[in-house]
Design a protein around this motif. Structure first.
Motif, PDB file in Angstrom:
ATOM      1  N   TYR A 177      32.730  50.078  76.730  1.00  0.00           N
ATOM      2  CA  TYR A 177      32.900  49.830  75.293  1.00  0.00           C
ATOM      3  C   TYR A 177      32.788  48.336  75.020  1.00  0.00           C
ATOM      4  CZ  TYR A 177      35.020  49.459  70.705  1.00  0.00           C
ATOM      5  OH  TYR A 177      35.246  49.179  69.380  1.00  0.00           O
ATOM      6  N   PRO A 178      32.075  47.957  73.978  1.00  0.00           N
ATOM      7  CA  PRO A 178      31.458  48.778  72.925  1.00  0.00           C
ATOM      8  C   PRO A 178      29.988  49.127  73.175  1.00  0.00           C
ATOM      9  CG  PRO A 178      31.416  46.499  72.249  1.00  0.00           C
ATOM     10  CD  PRO A 178      32.068  46.519  73.614  1.00  0.00           C
ATOM     11  N   PHE A 179      29.532  49.014  74.423  1.00  0.00           N
ATOM     12  CA  PHE A 179      28.128  49.298  74.757  1.00  0.00           C
ATOM     13  C   PHE A 179      27.962  50.705  75.330  1.00  0.00           C
ATOM     14  CE2 PHE A 179      29.142  44.790  75.349  1.00  0.00           C
ATOM     15  CZ  PHE A 179      28.337  44.242  74.366  1.00  0.00           C
ATOM     16  N   ASP A 180      28.782  51.625  74.864  1.00  0.00           N
ATOM     17  CA  ASP A 180      28.831  52.991  75.406  1.00  0.00           C
ATOM     18  C   ASP A 180      28.303  54.029  74.428  1.00  0.00           C
ATOM     19  OD1 ASP A 180      30.808  52.755  73.511  1.00  0.00           O
ATOM     20  OD2 ASP A 180      32.400  53.627  74.753  1.00  0.00           O
ATOM     21  N   GLY A 181      27.617  53.585  73.385  1.00  0.00           N
ATOM     22  CA  GLY A 181      27.113  54.511  72.371  1.00  0.00           C
ATOM     23  C   GLY A 181      27.959  54.562  71.120  1.00  0.00           C
ATOM     24  N   THR A 182      29.142  53.952  71.156  1.00  0.00           N
ATOM     25  CA  THR A 182      29.991  53.895  69.967  1.00  0.00           C
ATOM     26  C   THR A 182      29.218  53.245  68.810  1.00  0.00           C
ATOM     27  OG1 THR A 182      31.983  53.695  71.313  1.00  0.00           O
ATOM     28  CG2 THR A 182      32.143  52.982  69.029  1.00  0.00           C
ATOM     29  N   HIS A 183      29.273  53.880  67.660  1.00  0.00           N
ATOM     30  CA  HIS A 183      28.675  53.397  66.403  1.00  0.00           C
ATOM     31  C   HIS A 183      27.148  53.426  66.368  1.00  0.00           C
ATOM     32  CE1 HIS A 183      32.634  52.265  65.170  1.00  0.00           C
ATOM     33  NE2 HIS A 183      32.713  51.173  65.922  1.00  0.00           N
ATOM     34  N   THR A 184      26.479  53.852  67.435  1.00  0.00           N
ATOM     35  CA  THR A 184      25.013  53.821  67.401  1.00  0.00           C
ATOM     36  C   THR A 184      24.430  54.855  66.434  1.00  0.00           C
ATOM     37  OG1 THR A 184      24.905  55.260  69.348  1.00  0.00           O
ATOM     38  CG2 THR A 184      24.805  52.881  69.732  1.00  0.00           C
ATOM     39  N   ASP A 185      25.245  55.824  66.024  1.00  0.00           N
ATOM     40  CA  ASP A 185      24.807  56.812  65.042  1.00  0.00           C
ATOM     41  C   ASP A 185      25.372  56.518  63.656  1.00  0.00           C
ATOM     42  OD1 ASP A 185      27.452  57.358  65.603  1.00  0.00           O
ATOM     43  OD2 ASP A 185      27.169  59.526  65.862  1.00  0.00           O
ATOM     44  N   PHE A 186      25.854  55.305  63.452  1.00  0.00           N
ATOM     45  CA  PHE A 186      26.484  54.954  62.178  1.00  0.00           C
ATOM     46  C   PHE A 186      25.504  55.089  61.012  1.00  0.00           C
ATOM     47  CE2 PHE A 186      27.370  51.879  58.818  1.00  0.00           C
ATOM     48  CZ  PHE A 186      28.657  52.252  58.463  1.00  0.00           C
ATOM     49  N   ARG A 187      26.021  55.618  59.911  1.00  0.00           N
ATOM     50  CA  ARG A 187      25.268  55.664  58.663  1.00  0.00           C
ATOM     51  C   ARG A 187      26.184  55.172  57.546  1.00  0.00           C
ATOM     52  NH1 ARG A 187      22.247  56.354  62.075  1.00  0.00           N
ATOM     53  NH2 ARG A 187      20.556  57.864  62.321  1.00  0.00           N
ATOM     54  N   PRO A 188      25.706  54.288  56.689  1.00  0.00           N
ATOM     55  CA  PRO A 188      26.553  53.798  55.593  1.00  0.00           C
ATOM     56  C   PRO A 188      26.798  54.878  54.555  1.00  0.00           C
ATOM     57  CG  PRO A 188      24.320  52.998  55.349  1.00  0.00           C
ATOM     58  CD  PRO A 188      24.375  53.677  56.692  1.00  0.00           C
ATOM     59  N   ASP A 189      27.892  54.756  53.849  1.00  0.00           N
ATOM     60  CA  ASP A 189      28.200  55.654  52.742  1.00  0.00           C
ATOM     61  C   ASP A 189      27.106  55.502  51.684  1.00  0.00           C
ATOM     62  OD1 ASP A 189      29.244  56.678  50.251  1.00  0.00           O
ATOM     63  OD2 ASP A 189      31.244  56.612  51.144  1.00  0.00           O
ATOM     64  N   PRO A 190      26.467  56.589  51.268  1.00  0.00           N
ATOM     65  CA  PRO A 190      25.389  56.464  50.271  1.00  0.00           C
ATOM     66  C   PRO A 190      25.861  55.917  48.936  1.00  0.00           C
ATOM     67  CG  PRO A 190      25.950  58.782  50.664  1.00  0.00           C
ATOM     68  CD  PRO A 190      26.651  57.988  51.713  1.00  0.00           C
ATOM     69  N   GLY A 191      27.168  55.921  48.720  1.00  0.00           N
ATOM     70  CA  GLY A 191      27.691  55.391  47.469  1.00  0.00           C
ATOM     71  C   GLY A 191      27.882  53.881  47.465  1.00  0.00           C
ATOM     72  N   TRP A 192      27.729  53.244  48.610  1.00  0.00           N
ATOM     73  CA  TRP A 192      27.880  51.793  48.667  1.00  0.00           C
ATOM     74  C   TRP A 192      26.677  51.104  48.023  1.00  0.00           C
ATOM     75  CZ3 TRP A 192      29.201  51.323  54.585  1.00  0.00           C
ATOM     76  CH2 TRP A 192      30.497  51.821  54.802  1.00  0.00           C
ATOM     77  N   PRO A 193      26.881  49.924  47.445  1.00  0.00           N
ATOM     78  CA  PRO A 193      25.734  49.155  46.937  1.00  0.00           C
ATOM     79  C   PRO A 193      24.742  48.866  48.061  1.00  0.00           C
ATOM     80  CG  PRO A 193      27.800  48.229  46.150  1.00  0.00           C
ATOM     81  CD  PRO A 193      28.168  49.269  47.172  1.00  0.00           C
ATOM     82  N   ALA A 194      23.460  48.864  47.723  1.00  0.00           N
ATOM     83  CA  ALA A 194      22.425  48.656  48.740  1.00  0.00           C
ATOM     84  C   ALA A 194      22.471  47.249  49.315  1.00  0.00           C
ATOM     85  CB  ALA A 194      21.055  48.917  48.124  1.00  0.00           C
ATOM     86  N   ARG A 195      22.966  46.278  48.531  1.00  0.00           N
ATOM     87  CA  ARG A 195      23.007  44.897  48.970  1.00  0.00           C
ATOM     88  C   ARG A 195      24.350  44.276  48.609  1.00  0.00           C
ATOM     89  NH1 ARG A 195      18.148  46.104  46.815  1.00  0.00           N
ATOM     90  NH2 ARG A 195      16.293  45.776  48.127  1.00  0.00           N
ATOM     91  N   LEU A 196      24.771  43.311  49.416  1.00  0.00           N
ATOM     92  CA  LEU A 196      25.994  42.566  49.145  1.00  0.00           C
ATOM     93  C   LEU A 196      25.629  41.163  48.664  1.00  0.00           C
ATOM     94  CD1 LEU A 196      28.159  43.547  52.252  1.00  0.00           C
ATOM     95  CD2 LEU A 196      28.172  44.568  49.961  1.00  0.00           C
TER      96      LEU A 196
END
Length: 205
Positions: A177-196
């Protein structure tokens, strides 16, 4: 202080009395594994440049003429950034068009929290890691060239950075960890603004 998930904070790099880098980041978690932040492609970020447009990779701060923070758009990748508690590094997950594209390890000082974000100092050396955990050094020449410069690292500091980097390479190769696959399938919430966007006052605070 603990940052509430969903909050937008700024992550800054400092060198001496200058701010050299600012990014607005969305807090995903702030717990015993660390502060986990999100920064999508196209979002604001600011970096220190001089009157000729040169960055710190090209010239040391003391040789910059009229240095200023220049705001531009973060390109190509969405990133997750993990700052483990007390760690002298951060780990970045790169995503391109929604697909995991690899890790990036940034050697840096343990972060200092402020009411609206975190501050750290870049320690020059980085590690680029593929999804298959093949790795390479980045900016090792910059670390060597700037060791001994009063605004950067002395010999002992540079040796400590290299020792921490070697420890992280062993972790990468072992798939820990954290090089064990953790978060590699992360997807942002579609309701979040596209840019900060950088908040007002972020370049002067």
């Amino acid at each position: 202080m603990v940052f509430t998930p969903g909050r937008i904070i700024t992550r800054r790099y400092l060198r001496g009395d200058r701010c050299t880098w600012v990014q607005p980041m969305r807090v995903l978690a702030d717990d015993d594994r660390g502060l986990l932040l999100w920064h999508p492609e196209g979002s604001d970020f600011a970096r220190l440049v001089d009157a000729e447009g040169r960055t710190q990779h090209e010239v040391t701060i003391d040789r910059m003429r009229e240095p200023r923070l220049d705001v531009t758009a973060w390109a190509t990748y969405d990133i997750l950034v993990l700052m483990p508690p007390g760690a002298a590094y951060s780990v970045w997950w790169f995503f391109r068009a929604g697909a995991f594209a690899g890790w990036y390890v940034n050697l840096e000082t343990p972060c200092v929290r402020r009411p609206d974000g975190v501050d750290t100092t870049d320690q020059l050396l980085d590690i680029v890691v593929t999804p298959e955990r093949e790795w390479r050094w980045k900016d090792a020449d910059e670390l060597a060239e700037r060791t001994g410069h009063p605004l950067y690292l002395d010999r002992a500091g540079a040796d400590a950075v290299r020792a921490e980097a070697d420890r992280l390479v062993a972790l990468i190769e072992a798939g820990g960890y954290p090089f064990d696959g953790t978060h590699t399938d992360f997807r942002p919430d579609p309701g979040w603004p596209a840019r900060l966007r950088l908040p007002a006052g972020a370049l002067t605070g």
